[in-house]
Design an enzyme around this catalytic site. Structure first.
Site, PDB file in Angstrom:
ATOM      1  N   GLU A 116     -44.518  51.694 -15.295  1.00 25.73           N
ATOM      2  CA  GLU A 116     -45.267  50.594 -15.911  1.00 25.73           C
ATOM      3  C   GLU A 116     -45.557  50.828 -17.389  1.00 25.73           C
ATOM      4  OE1 GLU A 116     -46.243  50.454 -11.506  1.00 25.73           O
ATOM      5  OE2 GLU A 116     -46.015  52.020 -13.024  1.00 25.73           O
TER       6      GLU A 116
ATOM      7  N   ALA B  11     -42.482  45.433  -9.073  1.00 23.74           N
ATOM      8  CA  ALA B  11     -42.955  44.050  -9.109  1.00 23.74           C
ATOM      9  C   ALA B  11     -41.873  43.134  -9.681  1.00 23.74           C
ATOM     10  CB  ALA B  11     -44.223  43.950  -9.949  1.00 23.74           C
TER      11      ALA B  11
END
Length: 255
Positions: free
Chosen positions: A129, A61
């Site tokens: 993440e 992302a």
């Protein structure tokens, strides 16, 4: 455009094009969903390749964009994020991810949405993440565990570590490892082979497997049974059986 679509001889290539690392910002996510929905209904697209280019698939992302979001903003956005990836997973046609370089975070989650993954020798995959104080949010906790099993998925998600192509192959995260320069060609060849196959039967096979994995076996068998019987109404079934009887197996030419 940060994601483009090229169609040739029944194969649609969804190409990420946001250099240098194909970071998946909101605009890219939304464009990805649009193109997934487009190839799902286009009759001239019979199979799909998802590709990030020769150097990188997608490094994840857009962290700078995400850093500016607070809780309320992400509550609003998180469904749109997941919907973009789910649109790829639900393309009712064979989909192959051609993975070069990094496929991390959202990039790994995008690869998980394909039916198979062909990776280059220097590819690296992972769900980092946790290193940001987060968990995967685009399907990683669900699709990864279904693909490689919960223990291996937890290892990758808990540690955030990156795995190289050989280990990814060993754990079942990718299905084939090839020289980096051959990744797209081999993915396109796989897609082209299936693009020449019976489209409705391929759709039936994909839906039967995918739905079956999400439900109990009796429901899965009912889905399979209904598709199996329904295919007897198709021209491709008649073509395939006639060719088998008259010419032998594997020679049918489907429309």
């Amino acid at each position: 455009m940060t994601v483009n679509l090229e169609v040739a001889e029944g194969v649609g290539t969804i190409r990420l094009d946001r250099p240098p690392m194909n970071a998946l910002d909101v605009a890219t996510q939304d464009r990805l969903r649009e193109l997934a929905e487009e190839v799902s209904v286009r009759e001239d697209v019979r199979a799909v390749v998802v590709y990030g280019g020769e150097k990188v698939f997608a490094a994840g992302a857009d962290i700078k964009e995400m850093q500016a979001m607070d809780h309320a903003a992400m509550v609003s956005r998180s469904k749109g994020l997941q919907d973009s990836f789910t649109a790829v997973a639900r393309i009712p046609k064979p989909v192959v991810a051609a993975v070069t370089g990094y496929a991390l975070g959202g990039g790994c989650e995008l690869a998980l949405c394909a039916d198979i993954r062909i990776a280059g020798e220097r590819a690296k995959l992972g769900q980092p993440e946790i290193l940001l104080g987060l968990i995967p949010g685009a399907g990683g906790t669900q699709r990864l565990s279904r693909l490689v099993g919960p223990a291996k998925a937890k290892d990758l998600i808990f540690t955030g570590r990156q795995v190289k192509a050989p280990e990814a192959l060993q754990m079942g995260l990718v299905d084939r490892v090839v020289p980096d320069e051959e990744v797209y060609a081999q993915a396109a060849a796989w897609a082209a082979q299936l693009a020449a196959g019976p489209a409705m039967a391929l759709r039936a096979a994909k839906e039967s497997v995918d739905v079956g994995l999400e439900t109990d076996i009796d429901t899965g068998l009912a889905v399979e049974r209904n598709w199996f019987a329904g295919l007897f109404a198709t021209e491709d079934r008649a073509t395939g059986m006639r060719s088998f009887v008259e010419e032998g197996p594997g020679k049918a030419k489907f429309r």
